[in-house]
Enzyme design. Structure first.
Site, mmCIF file in Angstrom:
data_model
loop_
_atom_site.group_PDB
_atom_site.id
_atom_site.type_symbol
_atom_site.label_atom_id
_atom_site.label_comp_id
_atom_site.label_asym_id
_atom_site.label_seq_id
_atom_site.Cartn_x
_atom_site.Cartn_y
_atom_site.Cartn_z
ATOM 1 C CG ASP A 201 -26.149 -15.678 -15.951
ATOM 2 O OD1 ASP A 201 -26.650 -16.781 -15.687
ATOM 3 O OD2 ASP A 201 -26.114 -14.737 -15.146
ATOM 4 C CG HIS B 224 -33.264 -23.340 -15.920
ATOM 5 N ND1 HIS B 224 -34.188 -22.374 -15.583
ATOM 6 C CD2 HIS B 224 -33.956 -24.502 -15.971
ATOM 7 C CE1 HIS B 224 -35.373 -22.934 -15.418
ATOM 8 N NE2 HIS B 224 -35.265 -24.227 -15.655
HETATM 9 P P1 ADQ Z 1 -28.950 -18.320 -11.417
HETATM 10 O O1 ADQ Z 1 -27.575 -18.622 -11.842
HETATM 11 O O2 ADQ Z 1 -29.266 -18.560 -10.004
HETATM 12 O O3 ADQ Z 1 -30.042 -19.091 -12.290
HETATM 13 P P2 ADQ Z 1 -30.254 -15.643 -12.013
HETATM 14 O O4 ADQ Z 1 -31.013 -15.792 -13.263
HETATM 15 O O5 ADQ Z 1 -29.580 -14.327 -11.876
HETATM 16 O O6 ADQ Z 1 -29.124 -16.741 -11.808
HETATM 17 O O7 ADQ Z 1 -31.257 -15.794 -10.818
HETATM 18 C C1 ADQ Z 1 -30.911 -15.540 -9.508
HETATM 19 C C2 ADQ Z 1 -32.179 -15.320 -8.688
HETATM 20 O O8 ADQ Z 1 -31.852 -15.411 -7.322
HETATM 21 C C3 ADQ Z 1 -32.793 -13.964 -8.919
HETATM 22 O O9 ADQ Z 1 -34.179 -14.055 -8.858
HETATM 23 C C4 ADQ Z 1 -32.241 -13.138 -7.767
HETATM 24 O O10 ADQ Z 1 -33.093 -12.106 -7.330
HETATM 25 C C5 ADQ Z 1 -32.095 -14.170 -6.688
HETATM 26 N N1 ADQ Z 1 -30.928 -13.836 -5.842
HETATM 27 C C6 ADQ Z 1 -29.648 -13.751 -6.222
HETATM 28 N N2 ADQ Z 1 -28.879 -13.385 -5.177
HETATM 29 C C7 ADQ Z 1 -29.707 -13.239 -4.136
HETATM 30 C C8 ADQ Z 1 -29.536 -12.879 -2.773
HETATM 31 N N3 ADQ Z 1 -28.348 -12.566 -2.249
HETATM 32 N N4 ADQ Z 1 -30.627 -12.855 -1.978
HETATM 33 C C9 ADQ Z 1 -31.832 -13.164 -2.482
HETATM 34 N N5 ADQ Z 1 -32.059 -13.496 -3.747
HETATM 35 C C10 ADQ Z 1 -31.014 -13.536 -4.565
HETATM 36 C C11 ADQ Z 1 -30.029 -20.054 -13.364
HETATM 37 C C12 ADQ Z 1 -29.174 -19.674 -14.574
HETATM 38 C C13 ADQ Z 1 -29.594 -18.303 -15.075
HETATM 39 C C14 ADQ Z 1 -31.083 -18.313 -15.428
HETATM 40 C C15 ADQ Z 1 -31.893 -18.845 -14.270
HETATM 41 C C16 ADQ Z 1 -33.357 -19.050 -14.647
HETATM 42 O O11 ADQ Z 1 -27.791 -19.681 -14.212
HETATM 43 O O12 ADQ Z 1 -28.841 -17.948 -16.215
HETATM 44 O O13 ADQ Z 1 -31.501 -16.979 -15.690
HETATM 45 O O14 ADQ Z 1 -31.397 -20.109 -13.821
HETATM 46 O O15 ADQ Z 1 -33.489 -19.846 -15.779
#
Ligand code: ADQ
Length: 482
Positions: free
Chosen positions: A364, A156
């Site tokens: 990311d 991921h």
């Molecule tokens: P993350 O680093 O966690 O994931 P991201 O892809 O942005 O990053 O996903 C975050 C998720 O958590 C989103 O669905 C978002 O809505 C939710 N989220 C974030 N902050 C929040 C908050 N304060 N309250 C509620 N929900 C919140 C890892 C990798 C990424 C990759 C994903 C999936 O680092 O690059 O996209 O896995 O593979």
């Protein structure tokens, strides 16, 4: 149908209502209807290894099987090797990596334990899908327990170039253990290319086709499978009538405001201080108070036992205090910084009410927030996505305003451009972006990975199994037949 067995470090708690982690979000979306078994850590800690017992629960058609970790595992495997070695290095932050032998041992020990607990529950026809950097050697551990099933692995997070990766003292062993999977998947073509380079330059492998590597006479499939979201459920959440009423109420009271939104885990890879500085630059460079912009930044707490995370939290608190102290007014708080998790429904509504989606990580794997922001927009009057070129999502979402997140002038300028962008241009860009996220949604991601994994059936037998992982660089490899 073949049973799908998903393994990840954390198993999401579907009852929690909010999951602020990308892996949990995309897997919950994908597993909801597909069913199968999901195995991993339940988030609990116990004092001693003897207290570890598996427990099962149901989520729709899916069985969730979980175990706790010991406090020592948590320190060494989770905080230590996973989050102070692999996470920073995969995000190109060699300066934040902190390697110890105990942490590496803990990492190997927990992977071995996962294999011990899981192996007796596997059926011969199961398709096994292992997720992310905490579990790189799990496939090799399962193979050494006689598991001959098709096993796939998905990263991921980014996969950096060999020049960066080789800073991990254990890397040759770790990447070699990936060869025990039938299929290894990446978020972007750049990550995949970095992996192929590593295998060819450091493990003496050859690329025999775009998706096949040959190492020591064995074949490994690898490819690009960009993660997506459940687009339609976000569209529906953002159109919920009660939610729309709430936005309209806010807009009535606040007619002249323009909102920008950021939603991230509070992680140094997400570029939050740089984002705050770019916002400050916008307020400095364009003191046009006829339409003051408000930035809403939701940052959920994560790994807050680690120094790097405590430091960044303090930095953000100081920066937001300074920005509000300098620019705020009796009726305007320029930066609303919310340090907690928020329900997905609430996020969807705020995405929709924001003219700008500000997604500016320094690095990311993909970034799901970029896709959620697009899905939540009103097609007749959409907002503008500003997206870091260093997010995996930028490989596909080229109609966003693509920026260098380190360049705060460029980001401030993009915000200005988004504020002034004519409606027709916003609609056209959004139409293209919507098309792209629909083409690559959560369902497609899962389907394409599993299709590729199933097609490995029978191709790969007699793989190399690494016997004593921590000393592997010099150890002879043992062959097993499946
Ligand atoms: P993350 O680093 O966690 O994931 P991201 O892809 O942005 O990053 O996903 C975050 C998720 O958590 C989103 O669905 C978002 O809505 C939710 N989220 C974030 N902050 C929040 C908050 N304060 N309250 C509620 N929900 C919140 C890892 C990798 C990424 C990759 C994903 C999936 O680092 O690059 O996209 O896995 O593979």
């Amino acid at each position: 149908m073949t049973r799908l067995v998903v393994v990840s470090n954390r198993v999401a708690d579907p009852g929690a209502g909010q999951a602020s982690g990308g892996l949990a979000v995309c897997l919950l979306d994908a597993m909801r209807d597909r069913g199968g078994m999901w195995f991993g850590w339940n988030g609990q800690l116990v004092a001693d290894e003897n207290e570890i017992a598996a427990s099962c629960s149901r989520y729709g058609r899916c069985t969730l099987m979980t175990i706790p970790l010991t406090e020592r595992d948590h320190r060494e495997f989770y905080l230590g090797f996973s989050n102070q070695v692999l996470w920073p290095i995969h995000h190109y932050r060699l300066d934040l990596a902190h390697f110890t032998l105990e942490a590496a041992e803990g990492y190997r020990r927990v992977n071995a334990r996962f294999a011990d607990v899981l192996a007796p529950h596997l059926h011969r026809s199961d398709l096994i899908w292992v997720h992310d950097y905490q579990l790189i050697p799990l496939g090799a551990e399962l193979r050494s327990r006689g598991v001959g099933n098709e096993i796939g692995f998905f990263f991921h997070i980014p996969f950096p170039p060999p020049e960066v990766l080789t800073a991990v003292p254990e890397y040759e062993w770790l990447v070699s253990s990936l060869l025990e999977y039938d299929l290894v998947g990446f978020q972007t073509a750049a990550d995949h290319a970095n992996f192929c380079r590593f295998v060819c330059e450091f493990l003496d492998g050859q690329k025999v086709s775009p998706d096949t590597l040959r190492v020591s006479g064995k074949y490994l499939k690898s490819g690009v499978f960009p993660v997506g979201i459940d687009v339609e459920s976000f569209v529906a959440m953002a159109q919920d009538p009660a939610a729309i009423k709430r936005i309209q109420r806010r807009e009535r009271n606040d007619k002249r405001r323009i909102y920008a939104i950021g939603v991230d885990r509070l992680d140094y890879s997400k570029g939050l201080p740089e984002k705050f500085r770019a916002f400050r630059r916008l307020l400095d460079s364009y003191p046009d108070n006829s339409k003051p912009v408000t930035l809403i930044q939701v940052a959920s707490p994560t790994r807050d036992d680690l120094k790097a995370y405590i430091d960044i939290r303090h930095e953000l608190e100081a920066l937001s205090g300074k920005i509000n102290g300098r620019f705020g007014d009796f009726d305007w708080t320029p930066l609303r910084y919310i340090h907690r998790s928020v329900a997905r429904e609430t996020l969807a509504v705020h995405y929709r009410a924001s003219r700008i989606g500000l997604v500016t990580p320094l690095r990311d794997g993909m970034n799901l927030v970029a896709k959620e922001y697009i899905a939540a927009q009103d097609v007749a009057d959409p907002g503008v996505l500003i997206l870091s070129r260093f997010a995996g999502a930028a490989e596909d979402l080229q109609e966003a305003l693509i920026v260098n997140p380190y360049d705060i002038d460029e980001v401030a300028h993009a915000m200005r451009r988004a504020i002034e962008m004519p409606k027709e241009e916003r609609i056209e860009r959004h139409r293209m972006l919507m098309k792209r996220i629909r083409q690559r949604d959560a369902c497609n991601w899962m389907r394409s990975f599993l299709r590729a994994l199933r097609s490995c059936r029978g191709h790969l037998r007699g793989k190399l199994v690494l016997t004593t992982p921590l000393a592997i660089a010099n150890a002879p490899a043992k062959r097993v037949t499946g």
